[in-house]
Design a protein around this motif. Structure first.
Motif, PDB file in Angstrom:
ATOM      1  N   VAL A 255     -43.071  17.187  51.317  1.00 40.23           N
ATOM      2  CA  VAL A 255     -42.219  16.214  52.009  1.00 40.23           C
ATOM      3  C   VAL A 255     -43.089  15.239  52.803  1.00 40.23           C
ATOM      4  N   CYS A 256     -43.912  15.751  53.707  1.00 43.61           N
ATOM      5  CA  CYS A 256     -44.733  14.836  54.508  1.00 43.61           C
ATOM      6  C   CYS A 256     -45.855  14.201  53.685  1.00 43.61           C
ATOM      7  N   SER A 257     -46.348  14.901  52.669  1.00 45.30           N
ATOM      8  CA  SER A 257     -47.398  14.326  51.818  1.00 45.30           C
ATOM      9  C   SER A 257     -46.884  13.121  51.039  1.00 45.30           C
ATOM     10  N   ASN A 258     -45.675  13.233  50.507  1.00 45.75           N
ATOM     11  CA  ASN A 258     -45.106  12.108  49.773  1.00 45.75           C
ATOM     12  C   ASN A 258     -44.817  10.924  50.690  1.00 45.75           C
ATOM     13  N   LEU A 259     -44.390  11.205  51.910  1.00 43.21           N
ATOM     14  CA  LEU A 259     -44.201  10.114  52.875  1.00 43.21           C
ATOM     15  C   LEU A 259     -45.528   9.404  53.140  1.00 43.21           C
ATOM     16  N   ALA A 260     -46.584  10.184  53.356  1.00 42.18           N
ATOM     17  CA  ALA A 260     -47.900   9.607  53.629  1.00 42.18           C
ATOM     18  C   ALA A 260     -48.401   8.785  52.439  1.00 42.18           C
ATOM     19  N   GLU A 261     -48.272   9.350  51.248  1.00 42.37           N
ATOM     20  CA  GLU A 261     -48.758   8.624  50.073  1.00 42.37           C
ATOM     21  C   GLU A 261     -47.947   7.356  49.834  1.00 42.37           C
ATOM     22  N   GLY A 262     -46.634   7.475  49.950  1.00 46.34           N
ATOM     23  CA  GLY A 262     -45.779   6.305  49.729  1.00 46.34           C
ATOM     24  C   GLY A 262     -46.063   5.193  50.711  1.00 46.34           C
ATOM     25  N   CYS A 263     -46.267   5.547  51.954  1.00 42.22           N
ATOM     26  CA  CYS A 263     -46.536   4.558  52.989  1.00 42.22           C
ATOM     27  C   CYS A 263     -47.851   3.832  52.733  1.00 42.22           C
ATOM     28  N   SER A 264     -48.798   4.509  52.111  1.00 47.24           N
ATOM     29  CA  SER A 264     -50.106   3.902  51.868  1.00 47.24           C
ATOM     30  C   SER A 264     -50.141   3.075  50.586  1.00 47.24           C
ATOM     31  N   ARG A 265     -49.073   3.146  49.810  1.00 47.14           N
ATOM     32  CA  ARG A 265     -49.027   2.364  48.578  1.00 47.14           C
ATOM     33  C   ARG A 265     -48.843   0.889  48.902  1.00 47.14           C
ATOM     34  N   GLY A 266     -49.130   0.069  47.934  1.00 48.01           N
ATOM     35  CA  GLY A 266     -49.118  -1.378  48.168  1.00 48.01           C
ATOM     36  C   GLY A 266     -47.768  -2.053  48.118  1.00 48.01           C
ATOM     37  N   THR A 267     -46.781  -1.386  47.537  1.00 50.32           N
ATOM     38  CA  THR A 267     -45.492  -2.063  47.384  1.00 50.32           C
ATOM     39  C   THR A 267     -44.356  -1.230  47.950  1.00 50.32           C
ATOM     40  N   THR A 268     -43.299  -1.928  48.321  1.00 49.60           N
ATOM     41  CA  THR A 268     -42.101  -1.250  48.819  1.00 49.60           C
ATOM     42  C   THR A 268     -41.482  -0.391  47.720  1.00 49.60           C
ATOM     43  N   LYS A 269     -41.519  -0.887  46.490  1.00 53.75           N
ATOM     44  CA  LYS A 269     -40.956  -0.131  45.363  1.00 53.75           C
ATOM     45  C   LYS A 269     -41.633   1.229  45.232  1.00 53.75           C
ATOM     46  N   GLU A 270     -42.944   1.255  45.353  1.00 56.69           N
ATOM     47  CA  GLU A 270     -43.675   2.524  45.279  1.00 56.69           C
ATOM     48  C   GLU A 270     -43.349   3.409  46.474  1.00 56.69           C
ATOM     49  N   TYR A 271     -43.248   2.814  47.643  1.00 56.00           N
ATOM     50  CA  TYR A 271     -42.907   3.568  48.858  1.00 56.00           C
ATOM     51  C   TYR A 271     -41.558   4.257  48.671  1.00 56.00           C
ATOM     52  N   VAL A 272     -40.577   3.502  48.198  1.00 51.80           N
ATOM     53  CA  VAL A 272     -39.238   4.068  47.981  1.00 51.80           C
ATOM     54  C   VAL A 272     -39.311   5.220  46.985  1.00 51.80           C
ATOM     55  N   HIS A 273     -40.079   5.050  45.930  1.00 51.74           N
ATOM     56  CA  HIS A 273     -40.242   6.108  44.920  1.00 51.74           C
ATOM     57  C   HIS A 273     -40.743   7.409  45.567  1.00 51.74           C
ATOM     58  N   PHE A 274     -41.739   7.296  46.421  1.00 51.57           N
ATOM     59  CA  PHE A 274     -42.296   8.488  47.067  1.00 51.57           C
ATOM     60  C   PHE A 274     -41.345   9.078  48.108  1.00 51.57           C
ATOM     61  N   VAL A 275     -40.530   8.247  48.742  1.00 50.73           N
ATOM     62  CA  VAL A 275     -39.532   8.778  49.669  1.00 50.73           C
ATOM     63  C   VAL A 275     -38.483   9.571  48.892  1.00 50.73           C
ATOM     64  N   TYR A 276     -38.117   9.086  47.713  1.00 48.77           N
ATOM     65  CA  TYR A 276     -37.204   9.863  46.856  1.00 48.77           C
ATOM     66  C   TYR A 276     -37.832  11.200  46.461  1.00 48.77           C
ATOM     67  N   MET A 277     -39.113  11.196  46.188  1.00 44.03           N
ATOM     68  CA  MET A 277     -39.798  12.454  45.857  1.00 44.03           C
ATOM     69  C   MET A 277     -39.781  13.398  47.054  1.00 44.03           C
ATOM     70  N   ALA A 278     -39.964  12.857  48.256  1.00 38.60           N
ATOM     71  CA  ALA A 278     -39.901  13.669  49.475  1.00 38.60           C
ATOM     72  C   ALA A 278     -38.514  14.285  49.625  1.00 38.60           C
ATOM     73  N   LYS A 279     -37.467  13.510  49.311  1.00 45.27           N
ATOM     74  CA  LYS A 279     -36.099  14.039  49.373  1.00 45.27           C
ATOM     75  C   LYS A 279     -35.918  15.205  48.395  1.00 45.27           C
ATOM     76  N   GLY A 280     -36.476  15.064  47.205  1.00 40.54           N
ATOM     77  CA  GLY A 280     -36.385  16.136  46.222  1.00 40.54           C
ATOM     78  C   GLY A 280     -37.059  17.406  46.708  1.00 40.54           C
ATOM     79  N   SER A 281     -38.212  17.254  47.319  1.00 37.31           N
ATOM     80  CA  SER A 281     -38.928  18.414  47.846  1.00 37.31           C
ATOM     81  C   SER A 281     -38.170  19.065  48.996  1.00 37.31           C
ATOM     82  N   ALA A 282     -37.558  18.259  49.850  1.00 36.95           N
ATOM     83  CA  ALA A 282     -36.769  18.804  50.960  1.00 36.95           C
ATOM     84  C   ALA A 282     -35.563  19.576  50.437  1.00 36.95           C
ATOM     85  N   SER A 283     -34.934  19.063  49.392  1.00 34.43           N
ATOM     86  CA  SER A 283     -33.789  19.758  48.785  1.00 34.43           C
ATOM     87  C   SER A 283     -34.227  21.066  48.135  1.00 34.43           C
TER      88      SER A 283
END
Length: 121
Positions: free
Chosen positions: A46-74
Motif C-alpha cells: 500500500v505505502c510502496s505503491n503510493l511512494a512509487e506512484g508519487c515519484s512517477r512523471g505523470t498523473t496517469k501513472e500516479y493514479v495507476h499506482f494509487v489503484y494498485m495501493a487500493k487493491g493491496s489494501a483490499s
C-alpha cells in the motif's frame, strides 16, 4: 506536489504496515510462508505503491499506482478477516485494523478523485 511522506494516507498505511509486522511476529511458524508473508507484502505494498506512484512523471501513472495501493489494501482486509476467523488475531484488534484500512481506502479513493479531477480541468 507534496512529498508522499507528508500525505496522511501514506502515514496511515505506513503505520498499518508496522502493526502488521509486529502482529504477525506472533503467528504460528506454520504460517510464515502463508498468511505472514501475504499480509506483510500486502501491507507494505500500500505505502510502496503510493511512494512509487508519487515519484512517477505523470498523473496517469500516479493514479495507476494509487489503484494498485487500493487493491493491496483490499487484499489485506480479506487476510485480516481470515486471521480473525482462524483465531490468529483477536477480534477487537482485527476490527481496529479493519477500521484503519477502511479509512485508508476512503482516502485512496479521494486521492484518485482529486488527481483525476485536476487532470480533467
Amino acid at each position: 506536489m507534496k512529498s508522499v511522506k507528508e500525505l496522511k494516507v501514506y502515514k496511515m498505511a505506513f503505520q498499518i504496515s508496522l502493526d502488521i509486522y509486529k502482529l504477525t511476529e506472533h503467528f504460528p511458524h506454520s504460517e510464515l510462508f502463508g498468511l505472514v508473508s501475504q499480509m506483510r507484502r500486502a501491507a507494505v505494498s500500500v505505502c510502496s505503491n503510493l511512494a512509487e506512484g508519487c515519484s512517477r512523471g505523470t498523473t496517469k501513472e500516479y493514479v495507476h499506482f494509487v489503484y494498485m495501493a487500493k487493491g493491496s489494501a483490499s487484499e489485506l482486509s480479506c487476510q485480516i478477516d481470515l486471521s480473525v476467523a482462524l483465531g490468529l488475531i483477536k477480534e477487537p484488534f482485527g476490527n481496529r485494523l479493519k477500521c484503519n484500512l477502511e479509512e485508508v481506502l476512503k482516502m485512496l479513493s479521494g486521492l484518485i478523485n482529486k488527481l483525476t479531477t485536476n487532470t480533467n480541468n
